[in-house]
Structures are given as C-alpha cells and as structure tokens.
Write an enzyme that holds these catalytic residues in place. Sequence first.
Site, short mmCIF file in Angstrom:
data_model
loop_
_atom_site.label_atom_id
_atom_site.label_comp_id
_atom_site.label_asym_id
_atom_site.label_seq_id
_atom_site.Cartn_x
_atom_site.Cartn_y
_atom_site.Cartn_z
N ARG A 1 0.67 -1.30 -0.03
CA ARG A 1 0.02 -0.10 0.07
C ARG A 1 0.87 1.20 -0.02
NH1 ARG A 1 -3.09 -3.21 3.55
NH2 ARG A 1 -5.07 -3.98 2.34
N LYS B 98 3.93 12.05 -10.67
CA LYS B 98 2.94 11.04 -11.49
C LYS B 98 3.64 9.90 -12.02
CE LYS B 98 0.44 14.64 -14.23
NZ LYS B 98 0.15 15.30 -15.30
N GLU C 190 11.85 19.46 -23.82
CA GLU C 190 11.33 19.76 -22.51
C GLU C 190 11.89 20.88 -21.92
OE1 GLU C 190 8.21 18.26 -22.01
OE2 GLU C 190 8.28 16.22 -23.00
N LYS D 214 8.96 23.54 -12.64
CA LYS D 214 8.32 22.37 -12.36
C LYS D 214 7.86 22.31 -10.81
CE LYS D 214 6.63 17.63 -13.63
NZ LYS D 214 6.40 16.67 -14.38
N GLU E 292 -3.09 18.76 -10.87
CA GLU E 292 -3.46 19.21 -12.19
C GLU E 292 -4.90 19.39 -12.41
OE1 GLU E 292 -1.25 17.44 -15.58
OE2 GLU E 292 -2.99 18.02 -17.05
N ARG F 205 -1.15 23.06 -13.49
CA ARG F 205 -0.17 22.16 -14.02
C ARG F 205 -0.34 21.99 -15.55
NH1 ARG F 205 1.83 16.90 -10.55
NH2 ARG F 205 3.31 16.14 -12.36
N ASN G 85 1.64 21.11 -20.48
CA ASN G 85 1.34 20.36 -21.72
C ASN G 85 1.61 21.20 -22.98
OD1 ASN G 85 0.63 18.09 -20.01
ND2 ASN G 85 -1.45 18.71 -19.99
N HIS H 43 1.87 19.38 -26.36
CA HIS H 43 1.79 18.24 -25.99
C HIS H 43 0.36 17.59 -26.93
CE1 HIS H 43 5.03 18.21 -23.45
NE2 HIS H 43 4.80 16.72 -23.19
N HIS I 253 1.04 14.80 -29.12
CA HIS I 253 0.62 13.29 -28.45
C HIS I 253 0.16 12.52 -29.81
CE1 HIS I 253 0.56 13.87 -23.85
NE2 HIS I 253 1.73 13.26 -24.24
N HIS J 97 9.19 11.19 -28.23
CA HIS J 97 8.32 12.03 -27.41
C HIS J 97 8.61 13.49 -27.45
CE1 HIS J 97 5.58 13.83 -24.40
NE2 HIS J 97 6.57 14.14 -23.73
N1 LIG Z 1 5.60 10.81 -14.96
C1 LIG Z 1 5.76 12.20 -15.67
O1 LIG Z 1 5.49 13.32 -15.08
C2 LIG Z 1 6.15 12.10 -17.12
C3 LIG Z 1 6.53 13.45 -17.79
C4 LIG Z 1 7.20 13.09 -19.15
C5 LIG Z 1 7.28 11.79 -19.51
N2 LIG Z 1 6.78 10.71 -19.02
C6 LIG Z 1 7.18 9.46 -19.48
O2 LIG Z 1 8.59 9.25 -19.64
C7 LIG Z 1 8.75 8.23 -20.58
C8 LIG Z 1 10.13 8.58 -21.51
O3 LIG Z 1 11.05 8.84 -20.61
P1 LIG Z 1 12.34 8.87 -21.47
O4 LIG Z 1 12.45 9.75 -22.60
O5 LIG Z 1 13.43 9.25 -20.20
O6 LIG Z 1 12.54 7.17 -22.08
P2 LIG Z 1 13.25 5.90 -21.52
O7 LIG Z 1 13.17 5.84 -20.34
O8 LIG Z 1 12.58 4.83 -22.32
O9 LIG Z 1 14.59 6.12 -22.01
C9 LIG Z 1 15.02 6.27 -23.40
C10 LIG Z 1 16.36 5.31 -23.66
O10 LIG Z 1 17.50 5.86 -23.25
C11 LIG Z 1 18.13 4.85 -22.48
N3 LIG Z 1 18.70 5.52 -21.53
C12 LIG Z 1 18.63 5.97 -20.19
N4 LIG Z 1 19.35 6.51 -19.49
C13 LIG Z 1 20.55 6.39 -20.32
C14 LIG Z 1 21.80 6.77 -20.03
N5 LIG Z 1 22.37 7.55 -18.98
N6 LIG Z 1 22.84 6.57 -21.12
C15 LIG Z 1 22.31 5.92 -22.16
N7 LIG Z 1 21.20 5.35 -22.41
C16 LIG Z 1 20.27 5.67 -21.43
C17 LIG Z 1 16.98 3.86 -22.06
O11 LIG Z 1 17.70 2.46 -21.81
C18 LIG Z 1 15.84 3.96 -23.17
O12 LIG Z 1 16.36 3.02 -24.20
C19 LIG Z 1 7.70 7.97 -21.30
O13 LIG Z 1 7.12 6.75 -21.01
C20 LIG Z 1 6.51 9.12 -20.53
O14 LIG Z 1 5.11 8.62 -20.79
C21 LIG Z 1 6.42 10.64 -17.66
ZN LIG Z 2 6.57 15.78 -22.53
#
Ligand SMILES: NC(=O)c1ccc[n+]([C@@H]2O[C@H](COP(=O)([O-])OP(=O)(O)OC[C@H]3O[C@@H](n4cnc5c(N)ncnc54)[C@H](O)[C@@H]3O)[C@@H](O)[C@H]2O)c1
Ligand SMILES: [Zn+2]
Length: 377
Positions: free
Chosen positions: A130, A152, A194, A235, A245, A249, A253, A256, A260, A274
């Site tokens: 939990r 999030k 971003e 942020k 949000e 917040r 977006n 986005h 998206h 993304h």
């Molecule tokens: N929670 C939130 O507020 C929020 C906000 C924006 C995005 N997201 C989510 O984040 C995700 C995208 O995140 P991302 O772009 O970090 O993608 P990711 O976590 O898939 O990382 C991108 C790639 O980089 C590699 N990688 C990571 N760190 C590395 C490093 N230091 N050196 C070499 N390779 C590395 C990973 O293995 C992966 O292949 C999506 O699922 C999205 O929905 C969440």
């Molecule tokens: Zn984004």
Amino acid sequence: MTAPLRQIEPIQVPVALGARAYDIVIGRGLIASLGERIKTLRPGARVAIVSDETVAQLHSGAVEAALKSAGIDCARIVVPAGEGSKNYATFEKVCEAIIDARVERNDLVVALGGGVIGDLAGFAASCVRRGLDFVQVPTTLLAQVDSSVGGKTGINSRRGKNLIGAFHQPVLVIADTALLDTLPKRDFRAGYAEVAKYGLLGDAAFFAWLEKNWQDVFAGGSAREHAIAVCCRAKADIVARDERETGERALLNLGHTFGHALEAGCGFSDRLLHGEAVSLGMALAFEFSAQKGLLTSAEAARATAHLAAVGLPTHVKDVRGGVPSVDILMDLIAQDKKVKRGTLTFILVRAIGRAFIENNVSADEVRSFLDHKVAGA
Ligand SMILES: NC(=O)c1ccc[n+]([C@@H]2O[C@H](COP(=O)([O-])OP(=O)(O)OC[C@H]3O[C@@H](n4cnc5c(N)ncnc54)[C@H](O)[C@@H]3O)[C@@H](O)[C@H]2O)c1
Ligand SMILES: [Zn+2]
C-alpha cells in the site's frame, strides 16, 4: 541571466508539498554520494534498485558501489529497455521482485533510469504494501527535467498511454548530470525540447539564455546543471501550487496536444520520439497562436528557429515517413483532450514565456490549420 561559473556544490531545489515535501539535488558526479544521502534520509533502510537493461549495464555498478560503501543492502531488478516495459506484465514482475527482495515499509525503492523506469518503479512503489517510499535517480534529460519531478507514475493500457497510475511523490530526486554523458545524442536532443518548453511557457529570460548557451548544455558544461535546475524549479513551483493538475499544471502540456497526436500517429515508434513530437507540437502551438492573432509571426518564428537550431523537428515535413492524415490526427486529438461541443482545450501563447490555457478552441479551426500545414509539407 548570465552563465554561471562551474558549479561545484550541488544545486538543491525544494518541492514544497507539506508532509510530502522533498528535494531535487542536481550536480555532476552525485551518484557517488547516493549511499550517504540515503543513509541520512532513511537510516537502516534496504534498497531495491529498479532499472532497465541499458542503464543497468552502464550505471548500476556505480550506484551499487555507492550504496555498499554506505553499508546499504540492495537488490537489483532489471527490465527490458523501452516504453514496452510500461505494461501489466512488467509491472507484476517488478512488484513481485520488490516483495522477494524483502523491501518493507521503512525501506526504499530506487528508480534508476529514464521516464519509463521512473513511471514503472514509482507506480510499483505506490502499490506494494500500500505504498513504499521511493527515490528517483533519473538518467535521461527528459527524466531529469520532467518525469522524475511531480509524482505522476503509471503504466500504459492497451487503450492508451499512462491510463493506469497513481500520484506518488518520491522522497528524493538525485539528478547526476554526468549520467547524461552516455545518453545517445538523439535522446538528449529530444529531452531538450522539454527544457525549451519551460522557457517558452513561462520564462522568456530563460529562453533567451538558452538561445545563447544551448551548446554548453549539450556539451555538459556548467550550463547543463543550471538549465536543469531552472526547469526543476519551474516544475516544482507549478506542482506545489497544483499537484493534481486541476489548473495551472496543464501549462506543462504546451505542445503536447499536437505532439501526442503526432506521436500516436507514428505508432510511438522511433520515427518520432516524445520530445521530438513535443518540439513539433510547440512549433505548431506557436504558429496556431500567431494565426489567431495572439502574437506576431516574428515571435512565433523566433520560438521555432531555436528548436530548429538544435536539430529538433519543427515542421511536419521533418517527420520521417510523413505524418498521418488530418482526419487521423483530429481523431487522436479528440481522444487526448475531450471535445466538448466541438471545442478543444489547448495551451496557447501570447508571447515567448506567456502560455495560457484556452478551453474554447474550435475543432474546425484546428482542422483547417492542420489541413494547411499538412498540405504544405
Ligand atoms: N511522470 C511524468 O510526469 C512523465 C513526464 C514526461 C514523460 N513521462 C514518461 O517518460 C517516458 C519517456 O522517458 P524517457 O524519454 O526518459 O525514455 P526511456 O526511459 O525509455 O529512456 C530512453 C532510452 O534511453 C536509455 N537510457 C536511459 N538513460 C540512459 C543513459 N544515461 N545512457 C544511455 N542510455 C540511457 C534507455 O534505456 C532507453 O532506451 C514515457 O513513458 C513518458 O510517458 C512521464
Ligand atoms: Zn513531455
């Protein structure tokens, strides 16, 4: 705003959420101090590190060594890299592995990776027993400036991204900017969209600073830590005022809604990452705002020119393999943002640094704008 001298002390950014307040610590080489920081925060805690295969291979050795040198017991849970791991099967695997590692109420989960790992491990932490506390150790630029902050967490449903999830704030975020040195250039650049977003939505001075200093952000000079800190502060401020949000917040977006739709239209594939979709989406949001007479086209062109200068896509023709039809894009936009009697909610802009939420955008107007853009591709 001037470029800071080489930052030696880590930068600390507080996230003011009352009983759920925490710090984001930003600096080069911070991983070495992770064990001591965790020991101070939670004496005697066991740790389960969740990571993906790529990140584990590159960085889990240093993380485990730092924990071990502080006398902290840890287990390692590794999942395949990529968005595909934000699914039920991997979520189950991570939850069971956390339980197997005997991580209990006073222990910690450490999310070591990009946004995928932060979302997945954070959500698992929110559910096991939990709710377990967790620490974010973001390893992508996107994760350091965006996904690791704000609480999030979640996984994807067959019907859409991030549909299963929870708000669960970390107890600490450690953004070691040296970890980004191993990130492929394309991923770094996508994350930079971003970074630019924070300037474009609310901080014109920061945007002007980025126009001058972006090369040093990419190169890993002191500008990198400074830029990440500015984004995290922005942020953190927004999240502290609107954690769930219900209002402000949503400004995060910016770009986005178009983004998206484009990302989904390209099948969430590596045709359009993304951040790349967000870059193109922001360019479209600025051009759409200019078309509505909210700002001059010269101002919109300035926003777009910076994104293009760093090598990000700003035009539909920049998308490899082309974009889907306007009909498909409009369907995707309608799914993403509920359509109320033919109107959509969009983040629009009055200037660089002055974004606002507009609840009354006509779907027809968006369609004709996109018709024009896609026809011109
Ligand atoms: N929670 C939130 O507020 C929020 C906000 C924006 C995005 N997201 C989510 O984040 C995700 C995208 O995140 P991302 O772009 O970090 O993608 P990711 O976590 O898939 O990382 C991108 C790639 O980089 C590699 N990688 C990571 N760190 C590395 C490093 N230091 N050196 C070499 N390779 C590395 C990973 O293995 C992966 O292949 C999506 O699922 C999205 O929905 C969440
Ligand atoms: Zn984004």
